[in-house]
Scaffold this active site. Structure first.
Site, PDB file in Angstrom:
ATOM      1  N   SER A 126       0.841  -1.202   0.000  1.00  0.00           N
ATOM      2  CA  SER A 126       0.000   0.000   0.000  1.00  0.00           C
ATOM      3  C   SER A 126       0.874   1.249   0.000  1.00  0.00           C
ATOM      4  O   SER A 126       1.964   1.251   0.593  1.00  0.00           O
ATOM      5  CB  SER A 126      -0.865  -0.028   1.261  1.00  0.00           C
ATOM      6  OG  SER A 126      -1.474   1.220   1.473  1.00  0.00           O
ATOM      7  N   TYR A 151      -2.168  -1.051  11.033  1.00  0.00           N
ATOM      8  CA  TYR A 151      -2.385  -1.567   9.675  1.00  0.00           C
ATOM      9  C   TYR A 151      -1.204  -1.203   8.772  1.00  0.00           C
ATOM     10  O   TYR A 151      -0.621  -2.062   8.100  1.00  0.00           O
ATOM     11  CB  TYR A 151      -3.683  -1.009   9.069  1.00  0.00           C
ATOM     12  CG  TYR A 151      -3.781  -1.275   7.593  1.00  0.00           C
ATOM     13  CD1 TYR A 151      -4.063  -2.546   7.121  1.00  0.00           C
ATOM     14  CD2 TYR A 151      -3.531  -0.260   6.654  1.00  0.00           C
ATOM     15  CE1 TYR A 151      -4.107  -2.805   5.762  1.00  0.00           C
ATOM     16  CE2 TYR A 151      -3.571  -0.517   5.298  1.00  0.00           C
ATOM     17  CZ  TYR A 151      -3.866  -1.787   4.853  1.00  0.00           C
ATOM     18  OH  TYR A 151      -3.892  -2.049   3.504  1.00  0.00           O
ATOM     19  N   LYS A 155       1.957  -3.594   6.758  1.00  0.00           N
ATOM     20  CA  LYS A 155       2.398  -3.583   5.355  1.00  0.00           C
ATOM     21  C   LYS A 155       3.916  -3.366   5.292  1.00  0.00           C
ATOM     22  O   LYS A 155       4.607  -3.982   4.476  1.00  0.00           O
ATOM     23  CB  LYS A 155       1.660  -2.494   4.563  1.00  0.00           C
ATOM     24  CG  LYS A 155       0.177  -2.796   4.362  1.00  0.00           C
ATOM     25  CD  LYS A 155      -0.059  -4.056   3.548  1.00  0.00           C
ATOM     26  CE  LYS A 155      -1.523  -4.428   3.459  1.00  0.00           C
ATOM     27  NZ  LYS A 155      -1.755  -5.767   2.905  1.00  0.00           N
TER      28      LYS A 155
HETATM   29  P1  NAD Z   1     -11.054  -7.036   0.983  1.00  0.00           P
HETATM   30  O1  NAD Z   1     -11.331  -7.016   2.453  1.00  0.00           O
HETATM   31  O2  NAD Z   1     -12.169  -6.820   0.057  1.00  0.00           O
HETATM   32  O3  NAD Z   1     -10.353  -8.425   0.588  1.00  0.00           O
HETATM   33  C1  NAD Z   1      -9.526  -9.120   1.488  1.00  0.00           C
HETATM   34  C2  NAD Z   1     -10.010 -10.557   1.521  1.00  0.00           C
HETATM   35  O4  NAD Z   1      -9.211 -11.284   2.462  1.00  0.00           O
HETATM   36  C3  NAD Z   1     -11.468 -10.675   1.993  1.00  0.00           C
HETATM   37  O5  NAD Z   1     -12.185 -11.462   1.067  1.00  0.00           O
HETATM   38  C4  NAD Z   1     -11.359 -11.362   3.349  1.00  0.00           C
HETATM   39  O6  NAD Z   1     -12.461 -12.218   3.601  1.00  0.00           O
HETATM   40  C5  NAD Z   1     -10.048 -12.110   3.218  1.00  0.00           C
HETATM   41  N1  NAD Z   1      -9.372 -12.380   4.486  1.00  0.00           N
HETATM   42  C6  NAD Z   1      -9.169 -11.538   5.528  1.00  0.00           C
HETATM   43  N2  NAD Z   1      -8.516 -12.180   6.512  1.00  0.00           N
HETATM   44  C7  NAD Z   1      -8.300 -13.449   6.084  1.00  0.00           C
HETATM   45  C8  NAD Z   1      -7.672 -14.589   6.650  1.00  0.00           C
HETATM   46  N3  NAD Z   1      -7.167 -14.577   7.883  1.00  0.00           N
HETATM   47  N4  NAD Z   1      -7.639 -15.733   5.932  1.00  0.00           N
HETATM   48  C9  NAD Z   1      -8.188 -15.770   4.691  1.00  0.00           C
HETATM   49  N5  NAD Z   1      -8.775 -14.739   4.102  1.00  0.00           N
HETATM   50  C10 NAD Z   1      -8.835 -13.588   4.797  1.00  0.00           C
HETATM   51  O7  NAD Z   1      -9.876  -6.000   0.734  1.00  0.00           O
HETATM   52  P2  NAD Z   1      -9.253  -5.474  -0.626  1.00  0.00           P
HETATM   53  O8  NAD Z   1      -9.573  -4.040  -0.725  1.00  0.00           O
HETATM   54  O9  NAD Z   1      -9.573  -6.384  -1.732  1.00  0.00           O
HETATM   55  O10 NAD Z   1      -7.714  -5.563  -0.251  1.00  0.00           O
HETATM   56  C11 NAD Z   1      -6.897  -6.632  -0.691  1.00  0.00           C
HETATM   57  C12 NAD Z   1      -5.473  -6.379  -0.223  1.00  0.00           C
HETATM   58  O11 NAD Z   1      -5.049  -5.121  -0.731  1.00  0.00           O
HETATM   59  C13 NAD Z   1      -5.307  -6.286   1.291  1.00  0.00           C
HETATM   60  O12 NAD Z   1      -4.084  -6.883   1.634  1.00  0.00           O
HETATM   61  C14 NAD Z   1      -5.264  -4.801   1.553  1.00  0.00           C
HETATM   62  O13 NAD Z   1      -4.534  -4.495   2.730  1.00  0.00           O
HETATM   63  C15 NAD Z   1      -4.541  -4.311   0.323  1.00  0.00           C
HETATM   64  N6  NAD Z   1      -4.787  -2.892  -0.015  1.00  0.00           N
HETATM   65  C16 NAD Z   1      -6.080  -2.471  -0.176  1.00  0.00           C
HETATM   66  C17 NAD Z   1      -6.317  -1.125  -0.478  1.00  0.00           C
HETATM   67  C18 NAD Z   1      -7.715  -0.600  -0.614  1.00  0.00           C
HETATM   68  O14 NAD Z   1      -7.903   0.612  -0.497  1.00  0.00           O
HETATM   69  N7  NAD Z   1      -8.726  -1.429  -0.880  1.00  0.00           N
HETATM   70  C19 NAD Z   1      -5.247  -0.236  -0.627  1.00  0.00           C
HETATM   71  C20 NAD Z   1      -3.953  -0.722  -0.475  1.00  0.00           C
HETATM   72  C21 NAD Z   1      -3.740  -2.058  -0.157  1.00  0.00           C
HETATM   73  C1  WQD Z   2      -9.529   9.611   0.625  1.00  0.00           C
HETATM   74  C2  WQD Z   2      -9.703  11.108   0.878  1.00  0.00           C
HETATM   75  C3  WQD Z   2     -10.159  11.670   3.164  1.00  0.00           C
HETATM   76  C4  WQD Z   2     -14.022   9.742   3.456  1.00  0.00           C
HETATM   77  C5  WQD Z   2      -7.063   4.640   2.985  1.00  0.00           C
HETATM   78  C6  WQD Z   2      -6.047   3.958   3.858  1.00  0.00           C
HETATM   79  C7  WQD Z   2      -4.866   3.545   3.028  1.00  0.00           C
HETATM   80  C8  WQD Z   2      -5.291   2.734   1.812  1.00  0.00           C
HETATM   81  C9  WQD Z   2      -6.398   3.380   1.063  1.00  0.00           C
HETATM   82  C10 WQD Z   2      -5.100   0.389   2.289  1.00  0.00           C
HETATM   83  C11 WQD Z   2      -9.016  11.584   2.158  1.00  0.00           C
HETATM   84  C12 WQD Z   2     -11.330  12.036   2.286  1.00  0.00           C
HETATM   85  C13 WQD Z   2     -12.825  10.211   2.990  1.00  0.00           C
HETATM   86  C14 WQD Z   2     -15.052  10.665   3.756  1.00  0.00           C
HETATM   87  C15 WQD Z   2     -13.610  12.459   3.078  1.00  0.00           C
HETATM   88  N1  WQD Z   2      -5.784   1.436   2.165  1.00  0.00           N
HETATM   89  N2  WQD Z   2     -12.611  11.539   2.800  1.00  0.00           N
HETATM   90  N3  WQD Z   2     -14.807  11.988   3.554  1.00  0.00           N
HETATM   91  O1  WQD Z   2      -7.370   7.724   3.656  1.00  0.00           O
HETATM   92  O2  WQD Z   2      -6.316   7.974   1.346  1.00  0.00           O
HETATM   93  O3  WQD Z   2      -6.459   5.762   2.382  1.00  0.00           O
HETATM   94  O4  WQD Z   2      -7.463   3.735   1.953  1.00  0.00           O
HETATM   95  O5  WQD Z   2      -3.906   0.234   2.270  1.00  0.00           O
HETATM   96  O6  WQD Z   2      -4.032   2.812   3.852  1.00  0.00           O
HETATM   97  O7  WQD Z   2      -5.634   4.863   4.861  1.00  0.00           O
HETATM   98  O8  WQD Z   2      -8.527   6.824   1.555  1.00  0.00           O
HETATM   99  O9  WQD Z   2     -10.826   6.822   0.726  1.00  0.00           O
HETATM  100  O10 WQD Z   2     -10.446   6.951   3.228  1.00  0.00           O
HETATM  101  O11 WQD Z   2      -9.888   8.909   1.806  1.00  0.00           O
HETATM  102  O12 WQD Z   2     -13.433  13.665   2.926  1.00  0.00           O
HETATM  103  O13 WQD Z   2     -16.148  10.300   4.223  1.00  0.00           O
HETATM  104  O14 WQD Z   2     -11.100  11.364   1.064  1.00  0.00           O
HETATM  105  O15 WQD Z   2      -9.950  12.623   4.158  1.00  0.00           O
HETATM  106  O16 WQD Z   2      -8.513  12.858   1.899  1.00  0.00           O
HETATM  107  P1  WQD Z   2      -7.141   7.184   2.297  1.00  0.00           P
HETATM  108  P2  WQD Z   2      -9.993   7.314   1.845  1.00  0.00           P
END
Ligand code: NAD
Ligand code: WQD
Length: 345
Positions: A126, A151, A155
């Protein structure tokens, strides 16, 4: 050449879109997921889009023996590790859960992969590893800042584990993809993001507000040092992000001279403010969005967007979809959820 790819967390938001892209590229897909944050019906949706159904095992990745059974049962060639808990706020409240799930799942996967001689891994990292960078756009060589949440720390720890392990000469080829802000949904509107309860993230909150499920969006801060005062992020369409995994897999499998451990920024390279997202959503969806400016959200950074030149060159990949594509697909998906599954949370 066709490979059988294990997707941990593959019924989740990014994993399900990646399953579709892997099928489209001719690969086979095996999903292991404990369904803690996704629904088993996602498998039907993937089948409907792809005409092929992933193999599926309900499994908590913390169960090493269960994971070894998956490797025993299926002839796995490579793994993409999505499974993790991902809520920043929840990680502050339950840090041990986050360290347990996010770190131990990766350790178990590496142990099982070594035992079954699977040496190709793509890991979901991330942009949170960078914190608020001093220089923008942020490149892969920008140093990590101290993590601002458990969290984020998981990562960083997982990336350090991959770096250290790859130095031992075990033969693992690992790539971390540092996702920026994934949004949007598949054009079929059959799969998308399904937040449980009140969404933390901007785009699901916007679509639920436009659908009448939330009264209004709260815009967290308009006093940042940006053109319109609202915070800036690099939003990337989840389908572009899913395609980056297929490219990363190709690189690991077919690029013998690549380093054993690599990491790439996966974003568009453009920063967009919260107000710009609101205006773009109203234009794409054709509906007004009620919103109110409130104070900054604790822990938020002012701005971040990616230098994607390394990913573009080395992965032979680039984000193609526009902000309008992201928001209109998110809106289509919201309307599909409302029609099929009822309101969430
Ligand atoms: P998500 O929650 O939709 O998908 C994660 C999946 O993992 C889910 O289906 C959940 O049931 C499964 N899971 C959780 N714990 C588990 C465990 N112990 N064993 C087996 N399965 C398990 O999330 P996502 O948005 O698809 O994210 C996928 C990956 O990407 C994650 O590692 C997340 O940290 C990373 N990521 C997501 C974002 C984002 O904004 N969505 C941003 C950066 C990184
Ligand atoms: C985006 C922008 C908020 C909600 C998060 C995690 C990051 C990554 C992605 C996994 C920001 C603003 C949001 C609302 C708002 N995930 N906002 N009103 O914070 O960039 O990142 O998700 O790795 O680790 O921290 O994403 O979508 O929450 O926010 O004004 O109700 O929208 O302040 O500027 P963020 P976000």
């Amino acid at each position: 050449m066709s490979k059988r790819v294990l997707l941990t967390g593959g019924t989740g938001y990014i994993g399900s879109h990646t399953a579709v892209e892997l099928f489209a590229a001719g690969h086979d897909v095996v999903i292991a997921d404990d369904l803690s944050n996704s629904s088993v019906t996602v498998l039907d949706r993937i089948s409907e889009i792809s005409g092929r159904r992933p193999d599926f095992v309900k499994l908590d990745l913390r169960d090493l023996n269960g994971l070894k059974q998956v490797f025993r049962r299926f002839d796995i060639d490579a793994a993409i590790h999505f499974a993790a808990r991902k809520s920043v706020g929840e990680s502050v409240e339950q840090p041990l859960l986050y360290y347990d799930v996010n770190v131990n799942s990766l350790l178990n996967l590496l142990v099982a992969m070594a035992e079954f001689k699977v040496d190709t891994l793509v890991f979901s990292s991330s942009c949170t590893v960078y914190g608020q960078p001093d220089v923008l756009p942020v490149s892969e060589s920008t140093p990590f800042q101290p993590a601002s949440s458990p969290y984020g720390n998981t990562k960083q720890i997982c990336e350090h584990i991959l770096r250290d392990y790859s130095l031992t000469g075990v033969g693992l080829k690992a790539i971390s993809l540092r996702y920026f802000n994934p949004v949007g949904a598949h054009e079929s509107a059959l799969i998308g993001e399904l937040p449980l309860g009140v969404p933390n993230n901007l785009v699901p909150f916007i679509t639920q507000t436009a659908a009448g499920l939330r009264e209004r969006l709260q815009v967290f801060g308009d006093d940042y040092d940006t053109a319109d005062g609202t915070a800036i992020r690099d939003y990337i369409h989840v389908v572009d992000l899913a395609r980056a995994h297929v490219s990363a897999l190709q690189r690991s499998l077919h690029h013998p001279n690549a380093a054993n451990y690599e990491y790439f920024n996966v974003g568009t390279g453009s920063g967009t403010s919260v107000m710009e997202v609101i205006k773009a959503f109203e234009a794409a969806a054709g509906v007004p969005l009620p919103y109110k400016i409130v104070g900054r959200r604790a822990g938020d950074i002012e701005q971040i967007y990616a230098d994607t030149s390394t990913a573009n060159a080395e992965l032979d990949w680039r984000a193609e979809k526009t902000l309008a594509d992201m928001l209109s697909s998110a809106w289509q998906w919201q309307q599909h959820i409302a029609a099929q599954d009822g309101p969430v949370g």
